[in-house]
Motif scaffolding. Structure first.
Motif, PDB file in Angstrom:
ATOM      1  N   GLY A  64       0.661  -1.242   0.179  1.00  6.84           N
ATOM      2  CA  GLY A  64      -0.047  -0.109  -0.118  1.00  6.84           C
ATOM      3  C   GLY A  64       0.954   1.309   0.091  1.00  6.84           C
ATOM      4  O   GLY A  64       0.383   2.187  -0.556  1.00  6.84           O
ATOM      5  N   VAL A  65       2.071   1.179   0.391  1.00  3.10           N
ATOM      6  CA  VAL A  65       2.956   2.294   0.393  1.00  3.10           C
ATOM      7  C   VAL A  65       3.324   2.768  -0.735  1.00  3.10           C
ATOM      8  O   VAL A  65       3.616   3.924  -1.108  1.00  3.10           O
ATOM      9  CB  VAL A  65       4.085   1.926   1.634  1.00  3.10           C
ATOM     10  CG1 VAL A  65       5.123   3.176   1.528  1.00  3.10           C
ATOM     11  CG2 VAL A  65       3.793   1.824   2.906  1.00  3.10           C
ATOM     12  N   ASP A  66       3.574   1.579  -1.515  1.00  5.01           N
ATOM     13  CA  ASP A  66       4.117   1.525  -3.139  1.00  5.01           C
ATOM     14  C   ASP A  66       2.983   2.516  -3.788  1.00  5.01           C
ATOM     15  O   ASP A  66       3.109   3.330  -4.531  1.00  5.01           O
ATOM     16  CB  ASP A  66       4.515   0.293  -3.618  1.00  5.01           C
ATOM     17  CG  ASP A  66       5.730  -0.232  -2.964  1.00  5.01           C
ATOM     18  OD1 ASP A  66       6.538   0.407  -2.555  1.00  5.01           O
ATOM     19  OD2 ASP A  66       5.816  -1.434  -2.865  1.00  5.01           O
ATOM     20  N   VAL A  67       1.783   1.958  -3.668  1.00  2.00           N
ATOM     21  CA  VAL A  67       0.528   2.466  -4.354  1.00  2.00           C
ATOM     22  C   VAL A  67       0.482   3.874  -3.929  1.00  2.00           C
ATOM     23  O   VAL A  67       0.255   4.818  -4.809  1.00  2.00           O
ATOM     24  CB  VAL A  67      -0.699   1.571  -3.831  1.00  2.00           C
ATOM     25  CG1 VAL A  67      -2.164   2.481  -4.290  1.00  2.00           C
ATOM     26  CG2 VAL A  67      -0.618   0.310  -4.326  1.00  2.00           C
ATOM     27  N   ALA A  68       0.495   4.299  -2.732  1.00  2.00           N
ATOM     28  CA  ALA A  68       0.325   5.749  -2.140  1.00  2.00           C
ATOM     29  C   ALA A  68       1.572   6.501  -2.871  1.00  2.00           C
ATOM     30  O   ALA A  68       1.089   7.584  -3.159  1.00  2.00           O
ATOM     31  CB  ALA A  68       0.603   5.915  -0.805  1.00  2.00           C
ATOM     32  N   TYR A  69       2.790   5.972  -3.114  1.00  2.00           N
ATOM     33  CA  TYR A  69       3.633   6.905  -3.835  1.00  2.00           C
ATOM     34  C   TYR A  69       3.366   7.084  -4.904  1.00  2.00           C
ATOM     35  O   TYR A  69       3.296   8.337  -5.736  1.00  2.00           O
ATOM     36  CB  TYR A  69       5.109   5.900  -3.619  1.00  2.00           C
ATOM     37  CG  TYR A  69       6.008   6.859  -4.325  1.00  2.00           C
ATOM     38  CD1 TYR A  69       6.714   8.066  -3.639  1.00  2.00           C
ATOM     39  CD2 TYR A  69       6.423   6.512  -5.368  1.00  2.00           C
ATOM     40  CE1 TYR A  69       7.899   8.474  -4.027  1.00  2.00           C
ATOM     41  CE2 TYR A  69       7.564   7.085  -6.176  1.00  2.00           C
ATOM     42  CZ  TYR A  69       8.245   8.216  -5.505  1.00  2.00           C
ATOM     43  OH  TYR A  69       9.363   8.721  -6.009  1.00  2.00           O
ATOM     44  N   ARG A  70       2.912   6.028  -5.876  1.00  2.00           N
ATOM     45  CA  ARG A  70       2.485   6.377  -7.105  1.00  2.00           C
ATOM     46  C   ARG A  70       1.309   7.164  -7.620  1.00  2.00           C
ATOM     47  O   ARG A  70       1.202   7.875  -8.317  1.00  2.00           O
ATOM     48  CB  ARG A  70       2.467   4.910  -7.889  1.00  2.00           C
ATOM     49  CG  ARG A  70       3.565   3.941  -7.983  1.00  2.00           C
ATOM     50  CD  ARG A  70       2.997   2.757  -8.530  1.00  2.00           C
ATOM     51  NE  ARG A  70       3.051   2.720 -10.148  1.00  2.00           N
ATOM     52  CZ  ARG A  70       2.412   1.675 -10.624  1.00  2.00           C
ATOM     53  NH1 ARG A  70       2.356   0.465 -10.072  1.00  2.00           N
ATOM     54  NH2 ARG A  70       2.102   2.065 -12.108  1.00  2.00           N
ATOM     55  N   LEU A  71       0.279   6.971  -6.451  1.00  2.00           N
ATOM     56  CA  LEU A  71      -0.721   8.035  -6.588  1.00  2.00           C
ATOM     57  C   LEU A  71      -0.405   9.529  -6.224  1.00  2.00           C
ATOM     58  O   LEU A  71      -0.814  10.239  -7.060  1.00  2.00           O
ATOM     59  CB  LEU A  71      -1.989   7.717  -5.494  1.00  2.00           C
ATOM     60  CG  LEU A  71      -2.505   6.254  -5.630  1.00  2.00           C
ATOM     61  CD1 LEU A  71      -3.538   5.992  -4.608  1.00  2.00           C
ATOM     62  CD2 LEU A  71      -3.326   6.155  -7.046  1.00  2.00           C
ATOM     63  N   ARG A  72       0.459   9.749  -5.415  1.00  2.00           N
ATOM     64  CA  ARG A  72       0.967  11.035  -5.183  1.00  2.00           C
ATOM     65  C   ARG A  72       1.805  11.415  -6.471  1.00  2.00           C
ATOM     66  O   ARG A  72       1.845  12.864  -6.660  1.00  2.00           O
ATOM     67  CB  ARG A  72       2.091  10.935  -3.872  1.00  2.00           C
ATOM     68  CG  ARG A  72       0.965  11.129  -2.667  1.00  2.00           C
ATOM     69  CD  ARG A  72       0.642  12.679  -2.574  1.00  2.00           C
ATOM     70  NE  ARG A  72      -0.024  12.895  -1.245  1.00  2.00           N
ATOM     71  CZ  ARG A  72       0.198  12.760   0.033  1.00  2.00           C
ATOM     72  NH1 ARG A  72       1.440  12.249   0.323  1.00  2.00           N
ATOM     73  NH2 ARG A  72      -0.709  12.907   0.955  1.00  2.00           N
ATOM     74  N   MET A  73       2.542  10.593  -7.083  1.00  2.00           N
ATOM     75  CA  MET A  73       3.134  11.093  -8.255  1.00  2.00           C
ATOM     76  C   MET A  73       2.302  11.734  -9.295  1.00  2.00           C
ATOM     77  O   MET A  73       2.747  12.536 -10.036  1.00  2.00           O
ATOM     78  CB  MET A  73       4.136   9.953  -8.896  1.00  2.00           C
ATOM     79  CG  MET A  73       5.223   9.832  -7.833  1.00  2.00           C
ATOM     80  SD  MET A  73       6.682  10.708  -8.011  1.00  2.00           S
ATOM     81  CE  MET A  73       7.171  10.593  -9.828  1.00  2.00           C
TER      82      MET A  73
END
Length: 204
Positions: A64-73
Motif C-alpha cells: 500500500g505504501v508503493d501504491v500511495a507513492y504512485r498516486l502522489r506522483m
C-alpha cells in the motif's frame, strides 16, 4: 465552492472493501474501489480521488505504501489514509520510503466505528490528520503543497497557470486552495477572498 469528496478504496479483502465502501457511501462520500495496486493507479487517473484509503498489506506485489507513492506522483494533492493491522514499529519502517507529503493511518479494528472512519477520511481530504496539529489561523501550519499553491496566487498566477506548473488538473488546484483557506479560517467562495488568504500567508 462545494464538492463531494471522492474516495478511492484500495483493499484486497472483499469483505473489508465492501464494508468501507458501504460506510463511506452512506456517509455522503463518492466512492470507487479496487483490490490491487495496478488497478488503483489506473482507476485514479479517471476517478481523480480527493482521498485514497489504502490497505498497507495488499498481498503479493506492491504494498500500500508503493501504491500511495504512485498516486502522489500522479496527483500531489491526494490525501492518503493508510489502513493497517500491522504493528506500529513495522508500519513506521514501511513509511521511511514515503515522505512525499502528509498522510494518516487508521487501524482496521476501528473501521467498524463510523465516526472514526468518516472523521479520518474528512481530515485526509483537507490534508490534515490530527485535529490538534493544524491551527485554523496559523499560516505556518499549511502543508508544503498548500503553501506552494498559495504562493502562486500571491504572485498573480491564474488557477490554470498554477495547474500547468504543477502538472496537475485545475480541479486539484482548486481543492488545494479550498483546504488552505479552510485551515486559515477564510471563506474562499470568491477570487477576492482567495487573494486575501494568500496575502495572509506571505505578508502576515
Amino acid at each position: 465552492m462545494d464538492f463531494k469528496v471522492k474516495v478511492l478504496i484500495v483493499e484486497d479483502e472483499q469483505f473489508a472493501r465492501s464494508l468501507l465502501s458501504n460506510a463511506l457511501n452512506g456517509a455522503g462520500f463518492e466512492v470507487a474501489e479496487t483490490d490491487s495496486a495496478s488497478q488503483a493507479v489506473k482507476k485514479a487517473k479517471n476517478f481523480d480521488p480527493d482521498v485514497a484509503v489504502v490497505d498497507v498489506d495488499l498481498g503479493q506485489g506492491p504494498s500500500g505504501v508503493d501504491v500511495a507513492y504512485r498516486l502522489r506522483m500522479h496527483n500531489p494533492a491526494v490525501g492518503i489514509l493508510f489502513l493497517t493491522n500491522v504493528g506500529n514499529n513495522y508500519f513506521q519502517s514501511l513509511l521511511r520510503s514515503f515522505d512525499n507529503g502528509p498522510f494518516g493511518h487508521l487501524s482496521k479494528d476501528r473501521v467498524s466505528n463510523l465516526k472514526d472512519l468518516t472523521g479520518a477520511v474528512y481530515q485526509a481530504s483537507r490534508g490534515t490528520y490530527d485535529s490538534t496539529s493544524v491551527s485554523d489561523k496559523d499560516p505556518q501550519k499549511l502543508t508544503r503543497i498548500q503553501r506552494e499553491v498559495m504562493q502562486g496566487l500571491y504572485e498573480g498566477k491564474s488557477i490554470q497557470q498554477i495547474a500547468d506548473v504543477r502538472s496537475t488538473s485545475v480541479r486539484a488546484v482548486n481543492r488545494i486552495i479550498q483546504r488552505a483557506c479552510e485551515n486559515l479560517g477564510v471563506d474562499e467562495a470568491t477570487g477576492y477572498q482567495r487573494v486575501i488568504a494568500a496575502l495572509r500567508v506571505f505578508r502576515g
